[in-house]
Write a protein that holds these residues in place. Structure first.
Motif, PDB file in Angstrom:
ATOM      1  N   LEU A   2       0.831  -1.206   0.000  1.00  0.00           N
ATOM      2  CA  LEU A   2       0.000   0.000   0.000  1.00  0.00           C
ATOM      3  C   LEU A   2       0.860   1.249   0.000  1.00  0.00           C
ATOM      4  O   LEU A   2       0.619   2.174  -0.789  1.00  0.00           O
ATOM      5  CB  LEU A   2      -0.923  -0.003   1.220  1.00  0.00           C
ATOM      6  CG  LEU A   2      -1.765   1.261   1.443  1.00  0.00           C
ATOM      7  CD1 LEU A   2      -2.743   1.457   0.293  1.00  0.00           C
ATOM      8  CD2 LEU A   2      -2.508   1.187   2.771  1.00  0.00           C
ATOM      9  N   GLY A   3       1.851   1.304   0.859  1.00  0.00           N
ATOM     10  CA  GLY A   3       2.681   2.497   0.944  1.00  0.00           C
ATOM     11  C   GLY A   3       3.630   2.663  -0.219  1.00  0.00           C
ATOM     12  O   GLY A   3       3.920   3.783  -0.640  1.00  0.00           O
ATOM     13  N   GLY A   4       4.117   1.559  -0.748  1.00  0.00           N
ATOM     14  CA  GLY A   4       5.079   1.616  -1.844  1.00  0.00           C
ATOM     15  C   GLY A   4       6.362   0.922  -1.453  1.00  0.00           C
ATOM     16  O   GLY A   4       7.165   1.474  -0.694  1.00  0.00           O
ATOM     17  N   ARG A   5       6.563  -0.276  -1.959  1.00  0.00           N
ATOM     18  CA  ARG A   5       7.664  -1.114  -1.475  1.00  0.00           C
ATOM     19  C   ARG A   5       9.044  -0.580  -1.839  1.00  0.00           C
ATOM     20  O   ARG A   5      10.015  -0.868  -1.148  1.00  0.00           O
ATOM     21  CB  ARG A   5       7.506  -2.539  -2.014  1.00  0.00           C
ATOM     22  CG  ARG A   5       7.598  -2.673  -3.527  1.00  0.00           C
ATOM     23  CD  ARG A   5       7.376  -4.113  -3.946  1.00  0.00           C
ATOM     24  NE  ARG A   5       7.564  -4.328  -5.373  1.00  0.00           N
ATOM     25  CZ  ARG A   5       6.627  -4.183  -6.281  1.00  0.00           C
ATOM     26  NH1 ARG A   5       5.417  -3.806  -5.897  1.00  0.00           N
ATOM     27  NH2 ARG A   5       6.875  -4.408  -7.564  1.00  0.00           N
ATOM     28  N   ALA A   6       9.155   0.184  -2.918  1.00  0.00           N
ATOM     29  CA  ALA A   6      10.466   0.638  -3.376  1.00  0.00           C
ATOM     30  C   ALA A   6      10.883   1.978  -2.786  1.00  0.00           C
ATOM     31  O   ALA A   6      12.001   2.423  -3.006  1.00  0.00           O
ATOM     32  CB  ALA A   6      10.488   0.718  -4.905  1.00  0.00           C
ATOM     33  N   SER A   7       9.998   2.630  -2.033  1.00  0.00           N
ATOM     34  CA  SER A   7      10.316   3.937  -1.467  1.00  0.00           C
ATOM     35  C   SER A   7      10.848   3.783  -0.046  1.00  0.00           C
ATOM     36  O   SER A   7      10.779   2.706   0.548  1.00  0.00           O
ATOM     37  CB  SER A   7       9.081   4.840  -1.469  1.00  0.00           C
ATOM     38  OG  SER A   7       8.091   4.319  -0.608  1.00  0.00           O
ATOM     39  N   PRO A  18       0.644  -0.054  -8.818  1.00  0.00           N
ATOM     40  CA  PRO A  18       1.475  -1.221  -8.485  1.00  0.00           C
ATOM     41  C   PRO A  18       2.691  -0.885  -7.640  1.00  0.00           C
ATOM     42  O   PRO A  18       3.235  -1.755  -6.967  1.00  0.00           O
ATOM     43  CB  PRO A  18       1.880  -1.771  -9.864  1.00  0.00           C
ATOM     44  CG  PRO A  18       1.682  -0.638 -10.813  1.00  0.00           C
ATOM     45  CD  PRO A  18       0.543   0.164 -10.267  1.00  0.00           C
ATOM     46  N   MET A  19       3.119   0.367  -7.668  1.00  0.00           N
ATOM     47  CA  MET A  19       4.247   0.780  -6.839  1.00  0.00           C
ATOM     48  C   MET A  19       3.797   1.492  -5.569  1.00  0.00           C
ATOM     49  O   MET A  19       4.608   2.124  -4.881  1.00  0.00           O
ATOM     50  CB  MET A  19       5.183   1.691  -7.631  1.00  0.00           C
ATOM     51  CG  MET A  19       5.809   1.008  -8.837  1.00  0.00           C
ATOM     52  SD  MET A  19       6.670  -0.540  -8.409  1.00  0.00           S
ATOM     53  CE  MET A  19       8.002   0.071  -7.406  1.00  0.00           C
ATOM     54  N   GLY A  20       2.505   1.393  -5.226  1.00  0.00           N
ATOM     55  CA  GLY A  20       2.003   1.944  -3.975  1.00  0.00           C
ATOM     56  C   GLY A  20       1.674   3.422  -4.045  1.00  0.00           C
ATOM     57  O   GLY A  20       1.847   4.078  -5.080  1.00  0.00           O
ATOM     58  N   LEU A  21       1.178   3.933  -2.935  1.00  0.00           N
ATOM     59  CA  LEU A  21       0.777   5.339  -2.885  1.00  0.00           C
ATOM     60  C   LEU A  21       1.953   6.285  -3.049  1.00  0.00           C
ATOM     61  O   LEU A  21       1.771   7.432  -3.470  1.00  0.00           O
ATOM     62  CB  LEU A  21       0.078   5.621  -1.545  1.00  0.00           C
ATOM     63  CG  LEU A  21      -1.265   4.900  -1.324  1.00  0.00           C
ATOM     64  CD1 LEU A  21      -1.805   5.206   0.066  1.00  0.00           C
ATOM     65  CD2 LEU A  21      -2.271   5.297  -2.384  1.00  0.00           C
ATOM     66  N   SER A  22       3.146   5.836  -2.723  1.00  0.00           N
ATOM     67  CA  SER A  22       4.313   6.704  -2.882  1.00  0.00           C
ATOM     68  C   SER A  22       4.565   7.068  -4.341  1.00  0.00           C
ATOM     69  O   SER A  22       5.203   8.084  -4.632  1.00  0.00           O
ATOM     70  CB  SER A  22       5.559   6.034  -2.292  1.00  0.00           C
ATOM     71  OG  SER A  22       5.856   4.832  -2.992  1.00  0.00           O
ATOM     72  N   SER A  23       4.065   6.239  -5.269  1.00  0.00           N
ATOM     73  CA  SER A  23       4.256   6.545  -6.688  1.00  0.00           C
ATOM     74  C   SER A  23       3.485   7.793  -7.106  1.00  0.00           C
ATOM     75  O   SER A  23       3.827   8.426  -8.103  1.00  0.00           O
ATOM     76  CB  SER A  23       3.829   5.358  -7.552  1.00  0.00           C
ATOM     77  OG  SER A  23       2.447   5.066  -7.376  1.00  0.00           O
ATOM     78  N   LEU A  24       2.450   8.158  -6.338  1.00  0.00           N
ATOM     79  CA  LEU A  24       1.718   9.396  -6.645  1.00  0.00           C
ATOM     80  C   LEU A  24       2.635  10.607  -6.491  1.00  0.00           C
ATOM     81  O   LEU A  24       2.540  11.566  -7.263  1.00  0.00           O
ATOM     82  CB  LEU A  24       0.506   9.532  -5.716  1.00  0.00           C
ATOM     83  CG  LEU A  24      -0.613   8.502  -5.891  1.00  0.00           C
ATOM     84  CD1 LEU A  24      -1.698   8.714  -4.831  1.00  0.00           C
ATOM     85  CD2 LEU A  24      -1.223   8.606  -7.285  1.00  0.00           C
ATOM     86  N   PHE A  25       3.506  10.552  -5.498  1.00  0.00           N
ATOM     87  CA  PHE A  25       4.445  11.654  -5.298  1.00  0.00           C
ATOM     88  C   PHE A  25       5.405  11.760  -6.475  1.00  0.00           C
ATOM     89  O   PHE A  25       5.713  12.856  -6.950  1.00  0.00           O
ATOM     90  CB  PHE A  25       5.211  11.432  -3.992  1.00  0.00           C
ATOM     91  CG  PHE A  25       6.208  12.501  -3.671  1.00  0.00           C
ATOM     92  CD1 PHE A  25       5.798  13.772  -3.311  1.00  0.00           C
ATOM     93  CD2 PHE A  25       7.575  12.236  -3.737  1.00  0.00           C
ATOM     94  CE1 PHE A  25       6.721  14.765  -3.016  1.00  0.00           C
ATOM     95  CE2 PHE A  25       8.504  13.209  -3.436  1.00  0.00           C
ATOM     96  CZ  PHE A  25       8.069  14.484  -3.081  1.00  0.00           C
ATOM     97  N   ASP A  26       5.886  10.613  -6.958  1.00  0.00           N
ATOM     98  CA  ASP A  26       6.793  10.623  -8.111  1.00  0.00           C
ATOM     99  C   ASP A  26       6.079  11.131  -9.362  1.00  0.00           C
ATOM    100  O   ASP A  26       6.671  11.860 -10.166  1.00  0.00           O
ATOM    101  CB  ASP A  26       7.339   9.218  -8.359  1.00  0.00           C
ATOM    102  CG  ASP A  26       8.209   8.725  -7.204  1.00  0.00           C
ATOM    103  OD1 ASP A  26       8.814   9.584  -6.534  1.00  0.00           O
ATOM    104  OD2 ASP A  26       8.266   7.507  -6.978  1.00  0.00           O
TER     105      ASP A  26
END
Length: 363
Positions: A283-288, A330-338
């Motif tokens: 959910l949060g973003g595994r790669a961040s 697929p990369m989580g909510l952190s992808s919204l920031f990117d």
């Protein structure tokens, strides 16, 4: 990349630390401080999963094992501390008051041994398991299934040894934490601050790993394992180190979970608990850097708030969140920031309207 951009994660960790260690104790009640401490423990385990899964590509679905090793090591010490010197834990007295204390319990009377065990046990177990799997190049779904099977096996083992571990009822009713009375409000705050500080330390460690040579090799192993092997590195050793670090973080989270929540049972370390950890990271973003921690805290809040008031509906909500993330993020909510940063960069790169002088030149 500017120096400010490279230091931005470190600044974020500083802000996060101030929020957890200064702002939260000043504005939250004792109840919410306890809940936040629980979320911090889950976040510690999630940060390790982010390193192993997000950066290393290893879907570790059995982190409940290492969470349980740390939790039960701490719980055994607190149980013996509560019982007093030379006394049996209360649940053992119920079955046989004259029975001796099991041999593997006795060392946990020592505070030093307990702290060492919280770190050393997951290192030993994860190193043996990881070496056996990575050297045989086991990965993907097979790796995920094997790690999850280990979590199920540990939960079943604890449930079936009720005389030695408390079984399904678990270990609870702790009165002391290394000499401090747990019912005291100041001591509860102290335990929370320890958990929050450990979360910040884990974030700093992962940030340092990510920007180091090891972090580059870990990502390269995830994306092109054969090329890394061709360059002279052993991908098994790289993945093994990340796996061991993730296991230690999960164990630390489990150890702090016990004095904050006040109980540990097989349900907290089995397959379902491991899946919840994975769900938070996804959910949060595994790669961040912050995604796994924030996602785990969000899932923990949902389980505590919605799960207690609407247990049947909470499962459906969690399922819908998982489906939404897989399909659209697929990369989580952190992808919204990117994505937002990309849109801002594109808009800044677009040429503005021509000036009158330029229009005259064009004519």
């Amino acid at each position: 990349m500017t120096k400010f951009t490279t230091r931005l994660p470190l600044i974020g960790i500083g802000v996060f630390a101030v929020l957890l260690l200064v702002v939260a104790p000043a504005v939250l009640s004792e109840h919410w401080i306890s809940n936040l401490g629980k979320y911090c423990c889950l976040a510690i385990a999630a940060v390790g999963i982010g390193l192993a899964w997000g950066r290393g590509g290893m879907l570790v679905m059995g982190q409940g094992v290492f969470f349980g090793l740390g939790a039960y090591a701490m719980a055994m010490h607190l149980t013996l501390e509560t019982a007093g010197p030379g006394a049996l834990p209360g649940f053992m007295i119920l079955y046989d008051p004259l029975a001796p204390l099991p041999a593997f319990w006795e060392p946990f009377r020592s505070e030093v041994f307990t702290l060492v065990a919280i770190v050393l046990l997951p290192v030993i177990v994860s190193a043996i398991l990881g070496y056996a799997l990575f050297k045989r190049r086991v990965k993907g779904a097979y790796f995920a299934i094997l790690t999850q099977a280990l979590a199920v096996a540990l939960a079943v083992l604890i449930s079936s040894t009720i005389r030695e571990t408390g079984g399904d009822t678990g270990l609870s009713n702790f009165k002391y934490f290394f000499g401090y009375v747990l019912n005291d409000e100041a001591n509860k705050l102290m335990v929370y601050l320890i958990a929050a500080a450990l979360l910040v330390v884990c974030l700093l460690a992962v940030w340092q790993f990510n920007r180091s040579r090891f972090g580059e090799l870990l990502v390269a192993t995830r994306d092109a394992e054969e090329r890394v092997r061709f360059l002279g590195y052993d991908p098994a050793n790289i993945k093994l180190f990340a796996f061991v670090v993730a296991a230690v973080m999960a164990s630390i989270g489990g150890a702090m979970f016990v004095p904050i929540v006040g109980i540990i049972t097989p349900q907290e370390i089995g397959a379902s608990a491991s899946i919840l950890m994975i769900a938070g990271v996804a959910l949060g973003g595994r790669a961040s850097l912050f995604g796994p921690a924030l996602g785990a805290m969000a899932i923990g809040w949902g389980q505590s708030s919605l799960g207690s008031s609407w247990p049947e509906g909470w499962i459906y909500i969690l399922g819908l969140i998982f489906i939404f993330v897989i399909l659209f993020l697929p990369m989580g909510l952190s992808s919204l920031f990117d994505r937002a940063k990309g849109l801002i960069r594109r808009s800044s790169d677009e040429p503005g309207p021509a000036t009158p002088e330029l229009q005259e030149v064009v004519k």
